[in-house]
Structure formats: structure tokens, C-alpha cells
Design an enzyme around this catalytic site. Structure first.
Site, PDB file in Angstrom:
ATOM      1  N   ASP A 252       0.866  -1.175   0.000  1.00  0.00           N
ATOM      2  CA  ASP A 252       0.000   0.000   0.000  1.00  0.00           C
ATOM      3  C   ASP A 252       0.906   1.229   0.000  1.00  0.00           C
ATOM      4  O   ASP A 252       2.105   1.136   0.304  1.00  0.00           O
ATOM      5  CB  ASP A 252      -0.950  -0.009   1.207  1.00  0.00           C
ATOM      6  CG  ASP A 252      -2.123   0.956   0.989  1.00  0.00           C
ATOM      7  OD1 ASP A 252      -2.064   1.788   0.052  1.00  0.00           O
ATOM      8  OD2 ASP A 252      -3.098   0.878   1.761  1.00  0.00           O
TER       9      ASP A 252
HETATM   10  C1  BGC Z   1      -5.029   3.263   0.156  1.00  0.00           C
HETATM   11  C2  BGC Z   1      -5.131   2.249  -0.949  1.00  0.00           C
HETATM   12  C3  BGC Z   1      -5.042   2.933  -2.279  1.00  0.00           C
HETATM   13  C4  BGC Z   1      -3.749   3.728  -2.342  1.00  0.00           C
HETATM   14  C5  BGC Z   1      -3.529   4.446  -3.650  1.00  0.00           C
HETATM   15  C6  BGC Z   1      -3.837   4.164  -0.003  1.00  0.00           C
HETATM   16  O1  BGC Z   1      -3.906   5.210   0.895  1.00  0.00           O
HETATM   17  O2  BGC Z   1      -4.986   2.609   1.408  1.00  0.00           O
HETATM   18  O3  BGC Z   1      -6.332   1.526  -0.834  1.00  0.00           O
HETATM   19  O4  BGC Z   1      -5.146   2.016  -3.314  1.00  0.00           O
HETATM   20  O5  BGC Z   1      -3.760   4.685  -1.304  1.00  0.00           O
HETATM   21  O6  BGC Z   1      -4.405   5.492  -3.789  1.00  0.00           O
END
Ligand code: BGC
Length: 805
Positions: free
Chosen positions: A253
Site C-alpha cells: 500500500d
Molecule cells: C489506500 C489504498 C489505495 C492507495 C492508492 C492508499 O492510501 O490505502 O487503498 O489504493 O492509497 O491510492
């Protein structure tokens, strides 16, 4: 295209080099991967393992032109194409789709998402979110698929089939035990959880998605028993790869990578969004990166990214009326009818009389979606008021309350600002003149000294209808000012990226035009700015109650927003909304309440209104879906994928040591399992939902276990009412007491569509796992009698049988 062909040629040649020559058949995927891997330098392998040059997508991995390896474009997310891209469809929130209990519809959901992402040029879709909704306060509950692993797993598997059928790789998230936003991505969000609970509640849906062929997995933010998930070799190497058989790649993530060596050795294949740990530090290490490169290439080959790259770009308009129709259908199939006293609904178009739509969620602040990375920018949102007014033109509207953040009803519309695409402040209606100031009014944060990068001014003229005090509200991030005439009525001050609402007032004279100017400056990113007002003598609450009293039917739309990055402090609707429902219901006996929320909310007025509908965050086609349901063009069939407790105190993780404390001591007692075990009556139980027709359940037959341990059951569902409708029947299994399981676990469900009087025999196979629990490091079956219950909800059990397993 030329490069791709060259690369394929190269791979075939390499194939021959490694002993594939002589055969006229094309090389297998594994052979292509190995052949390509053999030609790659260490630096090229490493290129695949971290964020590359900015490419306009949320995540970017550089391609390797020499080998024809295409770049990877990763894009959010679960509710439609995210990342502020335009020309896209805003689907209902995933929780709404899960409420349909309809794998075929989940596949349709995935197809729209996959097709739109692909047509935007994205080849990795950051979806679905499948973390279990352990507590209704979780900010991302709307983004996930409910509280039950079986429902979440089946729904996600069907959605992934849909996404991947359209071209891109799906990236299921967030592995593994990520159920709160509070202190996320820090040791303070550590999930202290026992092995059995993890295996039985938090991991099965991930296993289902691996079995469904998902191409990639995102490891999450919150540590599990002291180790960040992206460096957790037990979770990634042992469980995901070795046990579940996953051969694709794991991406961290965003900023969830916390180390180089531990992550690289612990199973992480790709750091996002940058290269802090997997760039230079990994390059300089002696760690073998072949396996990571192999996993990335394997997913790319399997998904056909070499042979069939996406052709669209970020600017391609990808939404369509067909996709909007699917969004509407999912909103219809996902809205749950919770109460319908005396069959108030469906409305008879000829006899319904006058309707008052009430609540800021009905028109001025429609909660069609949740926030965070799942946010989608649609071309339009049909409000409940608009949808109902299309059927009943005399329908009136009153907002009833200020918005939850204190914003007044909008003056004319919403200012959209978009730093990235450099667009001006714009409003959908009202005359105005806009000017991009390009930094001439930069402002800045006195604390950090940081200057905003972009600023704009928009001016319009209003002519007051009455003389008196006008109250204005400005909702923004960063910094903004409101000038009325030459007076500064609001100066919000500076707070980078912090959404807030500031109010001010001024006395104006009837009939005297006055210029209204909004100045706005922004550090980076994009935002929505709203200017609201209250005119002299306007009393939102009383005006709404009066409108309700004057109508034959009141539809009150209430709700509570949810977003990534913050958990909710409680599960109550704003007090002003509860008071509004209460007073409207007292003024009009025919009150329907429509709730927009990402998960359970309390309903202190549930006993005093005639009908209640939970619509979650239903996407851009909200108003049309709601009207179709209210008027009975479509029957309700959805059932709750989460329990609605009577109060937060009743919830499994209500104890602060559990949520947000991170102690998972409620164990297996998640969702309905807790309410059953503790004998707590919820407001509405898991699996509950009404229809405009009625169904009976008869003739359960349970076959003896098959040699593989599965059990087949049959039963008959009959539509005994007067309307066509679909029934979602649920199968729960109770294990022998010695197994130490919750009272019942959901192990099967089937949705059947039936005409009045029609019956259908339903056949369901309960997998061997339905009769097992996790014990001493493996799945074990307790000898004895298992009770199989079939019903319309987790508590409305209509048929029971037994199997000795
Ligand atoms: C989130 C993810 C997301 C990523 C990219 C993160 O803060 O937890 O679910 O895909 O950002 O935007």
C-alpha cells in the site's frame, strides 16, 4: 506495438535458447517468463519492483522498452476509476454491491470497473477492498464487502472475474488484518490477534480471491502481531504463496513499505508509490530479486499485458449510458428495505399524492459515495429529489438541516477546483466570472512557511430578495476568502489539505445587487469548494417540518459520510438529523426514511416512521434507483451484509481496548457471530431485508457428506405474494459444541427470482471447509452432528436439518 512484437520475438528466441526450440507449439507462460527473466539485468528486474517516473496514474512502474516490457499503470479503486480522473462512472459503494448477495451482479460491477480502467490506460486495478468490517466505525467500511468472510470472499471472487475479463490485473487489498484507520501504518494500529481468528475470519476471503485467479495482492498498513504486513513472511510467503498457491505479485500500500531487507525477504515484490526502500538500497544489496521479478512477469503474462496492451489514455471518456445503467441496477439491487409498516411502499403513482423530500442528503449534499482513494468524480449525480420529481413533478424539497460539517445550503452550486488539469473555479449554474490568479494571491501556511501553488477568484452578483442578515458558509481546504461587496465576510485562514467549513454574516438590502467574490488558494492536489447561505428568517428545521405536514408523504434522506484516513467516533447520525426525522414523523404519519451510510448507524426514531431504506453510498444513479424502488418498478431484494446494532455499546469491538486499541480479543465473535453468542438483539440483523412480496421455504433435504467432505442440500423457495421478486436464502452451519465455534457460520447463499406463485428448488453444495475449524495449525473436523439452517436472515431461520460429519 512494434516494440511488443519485437519483445515477443525476443522471448521466443530466448525460449529456443533454453531448450524450447524444435516445437511448433508456442511456449507456455512459464517458459516465456523464464526466458524473459534470463535476458534481464538485475537493474531491469529492480525497475519492476518500485514506483517509477510520474505517469498520471496513482502508481507507475516504468516499462523496459529494450525487452518490450510495458509500463504498469496502477489506478484506484473499488468504486469506479479514481484518482480524480473524469469521464468515469461512479458506481455504488462496494458495500451496496455486497448487499445484493449476487455474484453475477458483482461480476457486472467488476466488468464496468475493469473496462473503464482499461480504457483509461490502467493495467492494474487497485480493487477490490475485502477487509472484514469488524466495527461499524471503520472509515472504509463502505469500501469493503461486509462482516462475513464467506460473503466477502464469494463477492470478491466474482468481482475479480469481472475486472480481469476486461484486460487489467486486479489487485485485491489490503492483506491481511486491516480494519481501522486510527493510527494506521504505525505500530499503534497493531492487530494483536490469535491464529485461529485470523484463519477463520480475516484470511478466507483472501484465499477465495487467490482461488479466483487474482493477479496481484496489496499488503496493507496495519501491523499484525507486531510485524508490518509488507514484511511479514509468515503472511506473505508461507500463507499466501505456499499455502494458498498464489504465484502473482504483492505491492505495498502507498507508503506501507517500512524496510528494504525485511520486506524483500518477507515477500514484498513492489514498493509503492516511490523507491525509498526498493530503489537504491535494494540495488546496493545482494538480495536475489529473481522471484519478485518472476511473480510480476507471471501476472503480466497471464493477464495478457504483453500481447494485448491497453490503448486508452487518462483523458479518454470511458463512462457510458450502459455503464450508468449497471450503476443504477446495482443501487437498486443493493438498497435494503428495513421496514415497511402497512405496506406503505411501493407508492401507487396515481394515488401517492404530494411528496416532500427532506434532508440535505436529498439534494444539496447528496451522499452518493465515500471518501479517500475510493472517491470517484462522476459527470453527474442524480439526487433523490431529482429522481422522485421526475415521477411526481409537484414534489417539494427542504434541506432540513445544515450539512454535517455546518455548511449551509449552497448558494447556487459547487465550485470545482482542479489543480492538476489547471481548470478554473467553475460553477454549474449562476452567472460568474472566473480568473486564475496563478499565484498572485498565494497565501501560505504561517506555520510551515509553505506557499500555495495555485489560486483563483470567482465573482458573481446576487440580488437579495429581502433586507436582513445573510449568513454565508465556505467549505474548503487550504485557504479561501469570501468578499461580499468590498467587505471580507469570511477568511478561512490556512490549513493545508484540511477540509473545513467557516461561516460569517453580513446585512444586505433587498433589491440592491452586490458582487460576491470567492478567492481560493491551494497548495497542491484538487478540491471541492462550496459556498452556502442562509437568508434572513430561513429556519431549515421548521421549514422542513412545515413542508412535511403539508404533503401526503415525506421522504427524509439522512446519512453519515465515511472516508479512508479516519474512523468515526460513534455510529450515530448527526443529532440535527435525528431531531429532523423525529419531528417530520410527528408531522406526517407517512414518513419514509432513506439512510446513506457506509455501515451500521443507530436509528432512535425507527419505531416512529413507517418505512426505512438503507441505500449506503449508492453512486451517480442514486435518484433513479430510489424512484424505481419507491414506485415498485423494481422490487427490493438486498439483505444487510453487516449487523445494525441498537447501540454502539452492543457491538463486538465496542471496548476501546479492542477498537481502536487493536486487541482482537473478541476472537471469532465478529458481526452476527457476536450478537448470537452474546444473545444481543440487534436493531436489524445480518442478512435481513424485506421485499414487496413474501416467500416460503419448504422441504429441506440434506445429503450425506461426499467423499471430499462437502454436503449437498436442497430446499424449495416459493413466492407467495403478489409481485415478482428475488429472495436471497442463506445457509448457516452450526458445529458440534466441542468445536468451540460461534453459534452459526454462513456457509452458502442463493438468490432466486420468482414470479408470484412460482417455486424453485435450490441446490447448494456446502464445501468441506463449512464443517471445519482451525486447530493446531490445520483445518480440523469435529466428529458429531452439524445443524444446517436455511433462512431469510441470520435470525429468521425457516428450515433446519442435520448431517453427521
Ligand atoms: C489506500 C489504498 C489505495 C492507495 C492508492 C492508499 O492510501 O490505502 O487503498 O489504493 O492509497 O491510492
Amino acid at each position: 506495438m512494434r516494440l511488443v512484437r519485437m519483445a515477443l520475438a525476443g522471448v521466443l528466441v530466448c525460449g529456443a535458447l533454453v531448450g524450447l526450440g524444435g516445437s511448433s507449439s508456442s511456449p507456455s507462460m512459464d517458459q516465456r517468463v523464464e526466458a524473459l527473466l534470463a535476458t534481464m539485468t538485475r537493474a531491469e528486474k529492480l525497475t519492476l519492483m518500485h514506483g517509477g517516473k510520474a505517469c498520471g496514474y496513482v502508481g507507475c512502474v516504468d516499462g523496459i522498452p529494450r525487452l518490450g516490457i510495458p509500463p504498469l499503470h496502477l489506478q484506484d479503486g473499488p468504486a469506479g476509476v479514481g484518482g480524480s480522473l473524469t469521464g468515469v462512472t461512479q458506481l455504488p459503494a462496494p458495500v451496496a454491491a455486497a448487499a445484493s448477495w449476487d455474484p453475477a451482479l458483482m461480476t457486472a460491477y467488476g466488468k464496468v470497473l475493469g473496462a473503464e480502467e482499461w480504457a483509461k490506460g490502467a493495467n492494474v486495478v487497485l480493487a477490490p477492498t475485502i477487509n472484514i468490517v469488524r466495527d461499524p466505525r471503520w472509515g472504509r467500511a463502505f469500501e469493503s464487502l461486509g462482516e462475513d468472510p464467506y460473503l466477502a470472499g464469494r463477492s470478491a471472487a466474482a468481482e475479480i472475474a469481472g475486472i480481469q475479463s476486461q484486460g487489467p490485473i486486479a489487485q485485491v487489498k489490503h492483506y491481511a488484518v486491516y480494519n481501522q484507520e486510527t493510527r494506521r501504518n504505525t505500530p499503534g494500529s497493531d492487530a494483536r490477534i490469535d491464529e485461529r481468528t485470523m484463519r477463520e475470519i480475516y484470511l478466507p476471503a483472501f484465499e477465495d480471491t487467490i482461488n479466483a485467479g487474482v493477479g496481484s495482492v496489496m499488503c496493507g498498513y496495519n501491523p499484525v502481531n507486531g510485524t508490518f504486513p509488507c514484511e511479514n513472511s509468515e503472511l506473505q510467503e508461507k500463507i499466501l504463496h505456499d499455502e494458498f498457491g498464489f504465484d502473482g505479485f504483492i505491492t505495498s500500500d502507498w507508503d506501507a513499505t517500512h524496510s528494504t531487507e525485511a520486506s524483500a525477504l518477507g515477500g514484498l515484490d513492489m514498493e509503492m508509490p516511490g523507491a525509498k526502500y526498493f530503489g537504491k538500497p535494494l540495488t546496493e544489496s545482494t538480495i536475489n530479486v529473481d522471484e519478485s521479478a518472476r511473480r510480476i512477469l507471471t501476472s503480466m503474462f497471464r493477464q495478457g499485458l504483453f500481447d494485448n496492451p491497453p490503448t486508452g489514455t487518462l483523458d479518454t471518456r470511458v463512462t457510458s449510458t450502459a455503464n450508468a445503467a449497471i450503476a443504477r441496477q446495482i443501487a437498486e439491487q443493493g438498497s435494503v428495505l428495513l421496514k415497511n409498516t402497512g405496506n406503505l411502499l411501493p407508492l401507487d403513482a396515481a394515488r401517492a399524492g404530494s411528496i416532500a423530500v427532506i434532508g440535505n442528503g436529498g439534494e444539496t449534499s447528496v451522499l452518493s459515495q465515500g471518501g479517500g482513494s475510493a472517491r470517484v468524480d462522476p459527470e453527474y449525480v442524480v439526487s433523490p429529489y431529482q429522481g422522485i420529481k421526475e415521477r411526481a413533478p409537484s414534489t417539494t424539497y427542504q434541506p432540513g438541516t445544515v450539512r454535517a460539517d455546518g455548511a449551509f445550503p449552497p448558494v447556487f452550486s459547487t465550485f470545482r477546483t482542479n489543480f492538476f488539469s489547471g481548470t478554473n473555479l467553475s460553477v454549474a449554474s449562476g452567472s460568474r466570472s472566473d480568473e486564475v490568479l496563478d499565484g498572485s494571491w498565494r497565501g501560505g501556511d504561517p506555520g510551515t512557511g509553505r506557499k500555495s501553488q495555485w489560486s483563483a477568484r470567482s465573482t458573481t452578483t446576487i440580488t437579495p430578495a429581502t433586507t436582513g442578515t445573510y449568513r454565508f458558509s465556505l467549505s474548503n481546504t487550504d485557504g479561501a476568502r469570501l468578499l461580499v461587496g468590498d467587505k471580507t465576510v469570511i477568511d478561512t485562514g490556512w490549513a493545508e489539505h484540511k477540509a473545513r467549513t467557516t461561516t460569517g454574516s453580513i446585512t444586505l438590502t433587498a433589491g440592491k445587487p452586490v458582487p460576491v467574490t470567492v478567492e481560493y488558494a491551494q497548495f497542491t492536489g484538487n478540491a471541492v469548494l462550496t459556498l452556502g447561505w442562509l437568508q434572513p428568517g430561513q429556519d431549515l428545521h421548521n421549514d422542513a417540518v412545515r413542508a412535511a405536514a403539508a404533503a401526503d408523504l415525506a421522504v427524509v434522506v439522512v446519512g453519515r459520510f465515511g472516508t479512508e484516513g479516519a474512523d468515526l467516533p460513534d455510529i450515530n447520525l448527526p443529532e440535527a438529523q435525528n431531531r429532523l426525522v423525529h419531528d417530520v414523523a410527528a408531522a406526517n404519519p407517512n414518513t419514509v426514511v432513506v439512510v446513506n451510510s457506509g455501515s451500521a448507524v443507530t436509528m432512535p426514531w425507527a419505531g416512529s416512521v413507517r418505512a426505512i431504506i438503507e441505500s449506503w453510498f449508492p453512486g451517480q444513479e442514486y435518484g433513479h434507483a430510489l424512484a424505481n424502488l419507491l414506485y415498485g418498478n423494481v422490487n427490493f431484494s438486498a439483505k444487510l451484509p453487516v449487523t445494525f446494532p441498537a447501540s454502539l455499546a452492543d457491538a463486538p469491538a465496542a471496548d476501546p481496548a479492542r477498537f481502536p486499541g487493536g486487541n482482537y480479543s473478541e476472537g471469532l465473535s465478529v458481526g452476527y457471530r457476536w450478537y448470537d453468542t452474546q444473545a444481543i438483539q440487534p436493531l436489524f440483523e445480518f442478512g435481513f431485508g424485506l421485499s414487496y412480496t413474501t416467500f416460503t421455504y419448504t422441504a429441506l433435504a440434506v445429503s450425506p457428506p461426499s467423499p471430499d467432505g462437502s454436503v449437498q442440500i436442497n430446499y424449495t423457495i416459493t413466492n407467495t405474494g403478489t409481485r415478482p421478486g428475488a429472495e436471497i436464502s442463506q445457509v448457516y452451519v452450526q458445529q458440534p459444541p466441542a468445536a468451540g465455534e460461534p453459534i452459526r457460520n454462513l456457509r452458502g447463499f442463493t438468490k432466486v427470482q420468482l414470479s408470484p406463485g412460482q417455486s424453485q428448488r435450490v441446490t447448494t453444495t456446502l464445501a468441506a471447509r463449512s464443517f471445519q475449524h482451525w486447530q493446531n495449525g490445520t483445518w480440523a473436523r469435529t466428529p458429531g452432528a452439524y445443524t444446517i439452517s436455511v433462512g431469510a436472515s441470520s435470525r429468521d431461520l425457516r428450515l433446519m436439518g442435520q448431517v453427521i460429519a
